[in-house]
Design a protein around this motif. Structure first.
Motif, PDB file in Angstrom:
ATOM      1  N   TYR A  55       0.841  -1.195   0.000  1.00 39.13           N
ATOM      2  CA  TYR A  55       0.000   0.000   0.000  1.00 39.13           C
ATOM      3  C   TYR A  55       0.875   1.243   0.000  1.00 39.13           C
ATOM      4  O   TYR A  55       1.914   1.283   0.650  1.00 39.13           O
ATOM      5  CB  TYR A  55      -0.899   0.041   1.247  1.00 39.13           C
ATOM      6  N   SER A  57       0.342   5.346   0.812  1.00 42.37           N
ATOM      7  CA  SER A  57      -0.577   6.374   1.309  1.00 42.37           C
ATOM      8  C   SER A  57      -0.509   7.629   0.450  1.00 42.37           C
ATOM      9  O   SER A  57      -1.324   8.524   0.583  1.00 42.37           O
ATOM     10  CB  SER A  57      -0.275   6.708   2.765  1.00 42.37           C
ATOM     11  N   THR A 129      -3.740   7.470  -3.457  1.00 44.03           N
ATOM     12  CA  THR A 129      -3.278   6.230  -2.831  1.00 44.03           C
ATOM     13  C   THR A 129      -3.078   5.171  -3.904  1.00 44.03           C
ATOM     14  O   THR A 129      -3.604   5.280  -5.011  1.00 44.03           O
ATOM     15  CB  THR A 129      -4.294   5.712  -1.793  1.00 44.03           C
TER      16      THR A 129
END
Length: 181
Positions: A55, A57, A129
Motif C-alpha cells: 500500500y 498512502s 493512494t
C-alpha cells in the motif's frame, strides 16, 4: 469476465476468460478439470496474499518506491513523475528480460525499452493512494488531482506480452496516454 487462476508453488499465473469464474482441480498427473468456483468457498492462498499487499498512502514518486509488475519476460515500474513539470503524470516504464546493455567491463544490465505516460489534465494531489494486489498481480490507484479524480488499474498478462491499463476519470478530469520508445 472471469479469471482462470493456476497456482504453482509461489508462482501465480493469470489469464482472462469470458463467462463465470472457474477454478482448476488436478484429477491425476497431467490432467486438469475446470469447475465453477463456489462464491462461498474459502481461498486460503488469496486470503494469505491479501495480508501482504503493498500500500502507498501517497502515489509512488520515484523508481525506488515504484510498484513493480512482471510476467517473466516483460516488466514495468509504475510511479508518479516527481519533477514539478510532470506532476500530472503516471509513468509506466517498460523493460524486457532479453534487452540488455552489453558492457565490456561490467555485467549485461537490463535497460528500459520505453514508457507509457498517463497524463492527467491537472497535478496529482497528495491524497492519491495506491495498492499492489499480490493475488491478482495488479496495480490499483485512486488518483486525486487538483481538478478531479480518477482510478487507474494495470496488470501484465501472464502468458502474452500484453499490459492492460484501465483509466476512469470523473467529469472534471481528463486523461491521455502516450508511448515513448
Amino acid at each position: 469476465n472471469g479469471s482462470l487462476w493456476l497456482v504453482t508453488g509461489f508462482v501465480i499465473l493469470r489469464s482472462e476468460i469470458y463467462g463465470s469464474r472457474v477454478s482448476l482441480q488436478v484429477e491425476k498427473e497431467g490432467e486438469m478439470r475446470m469447475e465453477p468456483k463456489k462464491e462461498n468457498q474459502d481461498n486460503v492462498y488469496e486470503k494469505l496474499l491479501q495480508n501482504h499487499d503493498l500500500y502507498w498512502s501517497q502515489s509512488p514518486k520515484t523508481w525506488d518506491d515504484a510498484a513493480f509488475l512482471g510476467n517473466g519476460m516483460l516488466g514495468v515500474t509504475i510511479y508518479n513523475a516527481e519533477h514539478k513539470s510532470n506532476r500530472q503524470t503516471y509513468r509506466f516504464v517498460m523493460g524486457r528480460m532479453d534487452v540488455v546493455a552489453h558492457r565490456k567491463d561490467a555485467y549485461a544490465a537490463r535497460v528500459p525499452v520505453g514508457e507509457f505516460e498517463l497524463d492527467f489534465g491537472s497535478w496529482i494531489y497528495g491524497g492519491t493512494t495506491a495498492r499492489l494486489r499480490l493475488w491478482d498481480a495488479q496495480f490499483d490507484s485512486d488518483v486525486i488531482t487538483v481538478n478531479g479524480s480518477a482510478t487507474v488499474s494495470a496488470y501484465l498478462h501472464s502468458l502474452q506480452d500484453v499490459m492492460v491499463i484501465e483509466v476512469q476519470t470523473d467529469e472534471k478530469e481528463t486523461a491521455r496516454m502516450q508511448w515513448y520508445p
